[in-house]
Every structure is written in C-alpha cells, then in structure tokens.
Motif scaffolding. Structure first.
Motif, PDB file in Angstrom:
ATOM      1  N   SER A 193       0.837  -1.195   0.000  1.00 16.55           N
ATOM      2  CA  SER A 193       0.000   0.000   0.000  1.00 16.55           C
ATOM      3  C   SER A 193       0.880   1.256   0.000  1.00 16.55           C
ATOM      4  O   SER A 193       2.096   1.159  -0.063  1.00 16.55           O
ATOM      5  N   GLY A 194       0.210   2.383   0.018  1.00 14.45           N
ATOM      6  CA  GLY A 194       0.950   3.653  -0.003  1.00 14.45           C
ATOM      7  C   GLY A 194       0.246   4.652   0.875  1.00 14.45           C
ATOM      8  O   GLY A 194      -0.852   4.405   1.380  1.00 14.45           O
ATOM      9  N   SER A 195       0.864   5.803   1.064  1.00 18.33           N
ATOM     10  CA  SER A 195       0.346   6.754   2.051  1.00 18.33           C
ATOM     11  C   SER A 195      -0.778   7.652   1.540  1.00 18.33           C
ATOM     12  O   SER A 195      -1.586   8.140   2.319  1.00 18.33           O
ATOM     13  N   GLN A 196      -0.861   7.862   0.207  1.00 12.17           N
ATOM     14  CA  GLN A 196      -1.689   8.972  -0.283  1.00 12.17           C
ATOM     15  C   GLN A 196      -3.126   8.599  -0.655  1.00 12.17           C
ATOM     16  O   GLN A 196      -3.810   9.358  -1.299  1.00 12.17           O
ATOM     17  N   LYS A 197      -3.576   7.423  -0.227  1.00 14.68           N
ATOM     18  CA  LYS A 197      -4.959   7.054  -0.556  1.00 14.68           C
ATOM     19  C   LYS A 197      -5.755   6.875   0.725  1.00 14.68           C
ATOM     20  O   LYS A 197      -6.098   7.867   1.362  1.00 14.68           O
ATOM     21  N   GLY A 198      -6.006   5.665   1.158  1.00 16.83           N
ATOM     22  CA  GLY A 198      -6.819   5.482   2.361  1.00 16.83           C
ATOM     23  C   GLY A 198      -6.208   6.092   3.624  1.00 16.83           C
ATOM     24  O   GLY A 198      -6.922   6.418   4.565  1.00 16.83           O
ATOM     25  N   PHE A 199      -4.897   6.231   3.651  1.00 13.96           N
ATOM     26  CA  PHE A 199      -4.258   6.793   4.846  1.00 13.96           C
ATOM     27  C   PHE A 199      -4.336   8.323   4.900  1.00 13.96           C
ATOM     28  O   PHE A 199      -3.903   8.932   5.885  1.00 13.96           O
ATOM     29  N   MET A 200      -4.829   8.952   3.823  1.00 11.21           N
ATOM     30  CA  MET A 200      -5.114  10.401   3.856  1.00 11.21           C
ATOM     31  C   MET A 200      -3.856  11.236   4.086  1.00 11.21           C
ATOM     32  O   MET A 200      -3.902  12.270   4.753  1.00 11.21           O
ATOM     33  N   LEU A 201      -2.737  10.780   3.572  1.00 10.77           N
ATOM     34  CA  LEU A 201      -1.449  11.467   3.766  1.00 10.77           C
ATOM     35  C   LEU A 201      -0.918  11.922   2.419  1.00 10.77           C
ATOM     36  O   LEU A 201      -1.406  11.495   1.378  1.00 10.77           O
ATOM     37  N   PRO A 202       0.128  12.755   2.423  1.00  8.90           N
ATOM     38  CA  PRO A 202       0.791  13.029   1.150  1.00  8.90           C
ATOM     39  C   PRO A 202       1.457  11.757   0.608  1.00  8.90           C
ATOM     40  O   PRO A 202       1.663  10.789   1.349  1.00  8.90           O
ATOM     41  N   THR A 203       1.797  11.763  -0.656  1.00  4.91           N
ATOM     42  CA  THR A 203       2.569  10.664  -1.231  1.00  4.91           C
ATOM     43  C   THR A 203       3.939  10.632  -0.566  1.00  4.91           C
ATOM     44  O   THR A 203       4.449  11.678  -0.166  1.00  4.91           O
ATOM     45  N   GLY A 204       4.536   9.471  -0.486  1.00  9.16           N
ATOM     46  CA  GLY A 204       5.896   9.433   0.048  1.00  9.16           C
ATOM     47  C   GLY A 204       6.223   8.230   0.906  1.00  9.16           C
ATOM     48  O   GLY A 204       7.374   8.017   1.240  1.00  9.16           O
ATOM     49  N   LEU A 205       5.209   7.432   1.258  1.00  9.93           N
ATOM     50  CA  LEU A 205       5.498   6.207   1.992  1.00  9.93           C
ATOM     51  C   LEU A 205       4.958   5.015   1.216  1.00  9.93           C
ATOM     52  O   LEU A 205       3.808   5.032   0.772  1.00  9.93           O
ATOM     53  N   ALA A 206       5.797   4.003   1.044  1.00  9.83           N
ATOM     54  CA  ALA A 206       5.298   2.690   0.631  1.00  9.83           C
ATOM     55  C   ALA A 206       5.110   1.920   1.926  1.00  9.83           C
ATOM     56  O   ALA A 206       6.037   1.802   2.726  1.00  9.83           O
ATOM     57  N   ILE A 207       3.897   1.458   2.154  1.00  8.64           N
ATOM     58  CA  ILE A 207       3.583   0.767   3.404  1.00  8.64           C
ATOM     59  C   ILE A 207       3.225  -0.666   3.025  1.00  8.64           C
ATOM     60  O   ILE A 207       2.245  -0.886   2.310  1.00  8.64           O
ATOM     61  N   ILE A 208       4.042  -1.610   3.458  1.00 13.24           N
ATOM     62  CA  ILE A 208       3.772  -2.994   3.070  1.00 13.24           C
ATOM     63  C   ILE A 208       3.676  -3.863   4.315  1.00 13.24           C
ATOM     64  O   ILE A 208       4.043  -3.443   5.413  1.00 13.24           O
ATOM     65  N   CYS A 209       3.169  -5.065   4.131  1.00 15.81           N
ATOM     66  CA  CYS A 209       3.145  -6.025   5.224  1.00 15.81           C
ATOM     67  C   CYS A 209       3.505  -7.386   4.651  1.00 15.81           C
ATOM     68  O   CYS A 209       2.990  -7.768   3.597  1.00 15.81           O
ATOM     69  N   VAL A 210       4.403  -8.089   5.323  1.00 13.76           N
ATOM     70  CA  VAL A 210       4.879  -9.370   4.793  1.00 13.76           C
ATOM     71  C   VAL A 210       4.629 -10.486   5.799  1.00 13.76           C
ATOM     72  O   VAL A 210       4.748 -10.286   7.007  1.00 13.76           O
ATOM     73  N   SER A 211       4.268 -11.641   5.271  1.00 16.53           N
ATOM     74  CA  SER A 211       3.960 -12.790   6.131  1.00 16.53           C
ATOM     75  C   SER A 211       5.250 -13.486   6.557  1.00 16.53           C
ATOM     76  O   SER A 211       6.319 -13.254   5.983  1.00 16.53           O
ATOM     77  N   GLN A 212       5.143 -14.372   7.526  1.00 22.03           N
ATOM     78  CA  GLN A 212       6.310 -15.167   7.940  1.00 22.03           C
ATOM     79  C   GLN A 212       6.807 -16.020   6.774  1.00 22.03           C
ATOM     80  O   GLN A 212       8.011 -16.211   6.607  1.00 22.03           O
ATOM     81  N   LYS A 213       5.858 -16.511   5.966  1.00 22.00           N
ATOM     82  CA  LYS A 213       6.246 -17.317   4.805  1.00 22.00           C
ATOM     83  C   LYS A 213       7.077 -16.487   3.821  1.00 22.00           C
ATOM     84  O   LYS A 213       8.068 -16.972   3.263  1.00 22.00           O
ATOM     85  N   ALA A 214       6.690 -15.235   3.632  1.00 19.77           N
ATOM     86  CA  ALA A 214       7.446 -14.357   2.728  1.00 19.77           C
ATOM     87  C   ALA A 214       8.825 -14.060   3.316  1.00 19.77           C
ATOM     88  O   ALA A 214       9.816 -13.969   2.583  1.00 19.77           O
ATOM     89  N   LEU A 215       8.903 -13.934   4.639  1.00 20.82           N
ATOM     90  CA  LEU A 215      10.205 -13.692   5.275  1.00 20.82           C
ATOM     91  C   LEU A 215      11.119 -14.906   5.109  1.00 20.82           C
ATOM     92  O   LEU A 215      12.329 -14.777   4.925  1.00 20.82           O
ATOM     93  N   GLU A 216      10.518 -16.107   5.135  1.00 14.93           N
ATOM     94  CA  GLU A 216      11.297 -17.331   4.879  1.00 14.93           C
ATOM     95  C   GLU A 216      11.789 -17.352   3.439  1.00 14.93           C
ATOM     96  O   GLU A 216      12.954 -17.647   3.169  1.00 14.93           O
ATOM     97  N   ALA A 217      10.880 -17.042   2.513  1.00 13.46           N
ATOM     98  CA  ALA A 217      11.242 -17.027   1.088  1.00 13.46           C
ATOM     99  C   ALA A 217      12.351 -16.003   0.844  1.00 13.46           C
ATOM    100  O   ALA A 217      13.228 -16.199   0.000  1.00 13.46           O
ATOM    101  N   HIS A 218      12.299 -14.946   1.599  1.00 14.01           N
ATOM    102  CA  HIS A 218      13.312 -13.892   1.479  1.00 14.01           C
ATOM    103  C   HIS A 218      14.722 -14.451   1.699  1.00 14.01           C
ATOM    104  O   HIS A 218      15.657 -14.122   0.968  1.00 14.01           O
ATOM    105  N   LYS A 219      14.838 -15.331   2.676  1.00 12.22           N
ATOM    106  CA  LYS A 219      16.173 -15.874   2.998  1.00 12.22           C
ATOM    107  C   LYS A 219      16.740 -16.673   1.827  1.00 12.22           C
ATOM    108  O   LYS A 219      17.941 -16.707   1.619  1.00 12.22           O
TER     109      LYS A 219
END
Ligand SMILES: *Cc1c(COP(=O)(O)O)cnc(C)c1O
Length: 392
Positions: A193-219
């Motif tokens: 997600s990002g800051s400038q839509k539902g979060f009602m902020l200016p553009t400038g943040l990428a806001i993400i969330c990652v699962s434990q499975k994705a953190l494993e895949a990351h390794k």
C-alpha cells in the motif's frame, strides 16, 4: 482568481484532514533520537491492525506504492522465477509490466477492463501447475483505473484447492484502510500500500506487510536488491530505527492517520466508504450512464469510473470541471482515456463533499454536450443519503 477549495475527487492523493496537516506541521526531528525507535515500533504495531494480521510484519519505505511492488518481488523471488498475474486496468498492467522488466517469467492473463482478477483461470492454471513452477501469484485488490474490486479470498481458495504453495501478493494501494482487507484470514504473503490514498497522507510512503512465509522465502531468494532490501529494513522493526533517513514528517502524519482511523473504527470507515460509493452509483444510474465496472460484484467502494456516452470525450468533462468549477475529477488512463472520468470517493470525505463531485460532474457534462438532466444525480444521491440509517 479561484476562491474556495479545489474539490479533490481523484482517487489519490486524497483529501488530508486538518488534524493530519497539523500533526505534520512540526520542525524536522532527529531520527536517531533515543525515543524515536519507540515511536516507530508503535506505528508498526498499529499498522498490523489495519492489515488485520498478528503474524505479519509491516515495513515502511520512503517511496510510493510502486516501490512497494518492487520490494515485494525482489525480496522474495530469484531471477527467472515464474509469476502468475492478471491485467485489467492500468495499475494491474503496470505491476505485471514491472515483473517482466525485472526479468521474471510472467504468466500474464489479460482481462477485459471492467472485470477483475480471473479467479477461475487462476484456479485452473494453479491446478495444472503440479510441478509448482509458479512461485508467486499477483492480485490487484482494487483496480483504481476502472473502479473494480476483486475477490482476494477467492484467489486464496484457488491456491488452497490446488494445494499450491505459491506466495500471494496483493496490491492494496487503493483499498487498504478503505475497503475490508484481511491479511491473515486470506493468507496474503505481501500486501502493498501507499500513504496517499486510504491513509489520507501526502505521497511518500510505501507501506507494506509481509507474512512469515514471505520472510522465509526472502532468505532463499537471490534477486539483487538494495534500497528496498528487507534485510536492511529488519533493523527498523526490531529497534525502530531505519537503514536510511526515514520520512519523519510523514511518519508523524501516519501516527495521526492511524489514530483517526481507530477513533472512527475500521468497520465504520469501510461502511462510510460503501455508503458514499452507493450515493455515487445511484447518481450514475440516474444519469442513465454506466460504470466501467461490469457488474455489482466488481463495484469499488473507493473509486467509480464512469463511462461517457459513445461519441463524447471524457477528457473535456474533466478539463471543464477543473477550469470552470475548480474541481478535480480523475482521468481515464491508457485504454479508457477519453472514455471515462473517475470520481475518487476514498479517504476523508462526507456526504456533502460527494454531492459536490456529483453536481460538478453534471455541470461539466452538460457544458460538454452530454445529455444529463441537471440535478438528477444529485437528487438520487440525496435520496440515498437521507433514507439510509448511516450515521456520520
Ligand atoms: C495509486 C496506485 C498505485 C501506485 O502507487 P504510486 O503511489 O503512484 O506509486 C498502485 N496500485 C494501485 C491500485 C493504485 O491505486
């Protein structure tokens, strides 16, 4: 000279509440101050509530949503990995395009604009992929170009029914904090997600969330990455400090945004978006026009893309609304340029602001020679607002 506010009805950036403006009106601060880490950690913890996750790990990059897309791909996959995705609007197209440009093998399903993620095709392809060569499945939760919301729970089911281990990545840039989203329940591995839509902020943040499975895949993943690297960002979610200068002002704004979302209650926020979106849809019906979204199952509660009649140019309507009425409507992107104008109805909005958008669209369409009866859409939305039990 223009007086009064510009009416901002594009689907992002959205209207910023005064509270958030004030929260961001502060001197720049020391991002290595002894108490800054605790501030960040509380933000990350609270973001979990918005993502509806207990095990997922939120991360915040100084970027826009596009950076979040890249972060998801390059941190979990290896060069040449196969990705299943679909394109049915400019944003789903751009994410699929990014996959190709980053050198992944892309199984891309092109779907008519106005429909959403082709869940049945996903189910078939996943069931056929018995060797599990597909490593990630992409789904755009809310296609902002066409005003189409897709069934993410359905994509999860397709993966489960096929017993397929691929990760599920979701673009929620224009849905998070506006339309119900459930990271854990839907088994989503990266939500972007990002800051400038539902979060009602200016553009400038990428806001993400990652699962434990994705953190494993990351390794195990070997894709080169640097700015968007999760291993560098890891420090921020253990200590609250960032690998490079964080956008401190925006983080202060995010603190206020989260406080406002929780004060209203997420379920109430979703109900408000549905209520306002329904008002817009009633107006579109009253005008005798059609949405780009091809059926109620696709209707988006954050943005409506409205088709102008054949032979008319939506670009003129948008220009007229801006130049004459000081109101911004969203434009048609790429394939639907000139064919649709969009009303963004997400973020900090109320019924009366929606009536402004509808009234302006009526005047601008009238000025552009599109035969709509003045007041018809406004009246339909008013009737909906007056007759509903919604309490704002
Ligand atoms: C706005 C948007 C994006 C792009 O985000 P940027 O912040 O412009 O990089 C991606 N996906 C969807 C669905 C969007 O609405």
């Amino acid at each position: 000279m223009k007086t009064g506010y510009n009416g901002l009805f594009i689907p992002g950036p959205t209207n910023i509440p005064n509270e958030i403006v004030q929260a961001m009106t502060l001197r720049l601060e020391d991002m290595r101050a002894p108490d800054f880490g605790a501030f960040t950690l509380a933000l990350l913890e609270d973001l979990k509530k918005v993502f509806k996750t207990t095990n997922g790990q939120p991360m915040i990059f100084p970027a826009s949503g596009t950076g979040g897309w890249e972060s998801a791909l390059t941190n979990t996959l290896s060069p040449g990995d196969k990705i299943l995705c679909s394109a049915f609007g400019q944003f789903s197209h751009l994410w699929a395009d990014m996959c190709a440009r980053l050198g992944f093998e892309v199984v891309r399903l092109d779907v008519e604009w106005g429909k959403g993620v082709p869940v049945e095709d996903y189910a078939r392809i996943l069931a056929e992929d018995t060797g599990h060569t597909i490593k990630a499945v992409l789904a755009c939760h809310n296609e902002t170009a066409t005003g189409v919301t897709s069934d993410i729970a359905g994509v999860r089911k397709a993966l489960d029914d096929a017993g397929h281990p691929a990760m599920l990545f979701v673009d929620g840039v224009s849905s998070l904090a506006s339309i119900d989203f459930r990271m854990d329940e839907w088994g989503v591995d990266v939500m972007v997600s990002g800051s400038q839509k539902g979060f009602m902020l200016p553009t400038g943040l990428a806001i993400i969330c990652v699962s434990q499975k994705a953190l494993e895949a990351h390794k195990a993943s070997s894709y080169p990455r640097c700015f968007f690297s999760w291993e560098d960002m890891q420090n921020s979610f253990t200590t609250g400090y960032f690998p490079y200068t964080p956008a401190t002002t925006l983080l202060r704004g995010l603190r206020c945004s989260l406080d406002m979302l929780f004060a209203e209650g997420l379920d109430n926020v979703f109900a408000r978006h549905n209520h306002l979106a329904t008002g817009v849809r009633k107006a579109v019906d009253a005008w005798g026009l059609k949405l780009c979204a091809q059926g109620p199952q696709w209707h988006s509660d954050t943005v409506s893309a409205i088709m102008v009649p054949e032979g008319h140019d939506a670009t003129k309507v948008i220009a007229r609304a801006y130049e004459r009425y000081n109101t911004s409507l969203g434009s048609g992107l790429s394939q639907v340029a000139g064919k649709v104008f969009r009303i963004g109805h997400l973020g900090w909005l109320n019924e009366i602001m929606i009536l402004q958008a509808i009234a302006t669209a009526e005047m601008a369409m009238g000025d552009s020679g599109i035969p709509v009866e003045l007041g018809s859409g406004v009246a339909a939305a008013q009737a909906h607002f007056m007759n509903s039990n919604f309490a704002s």
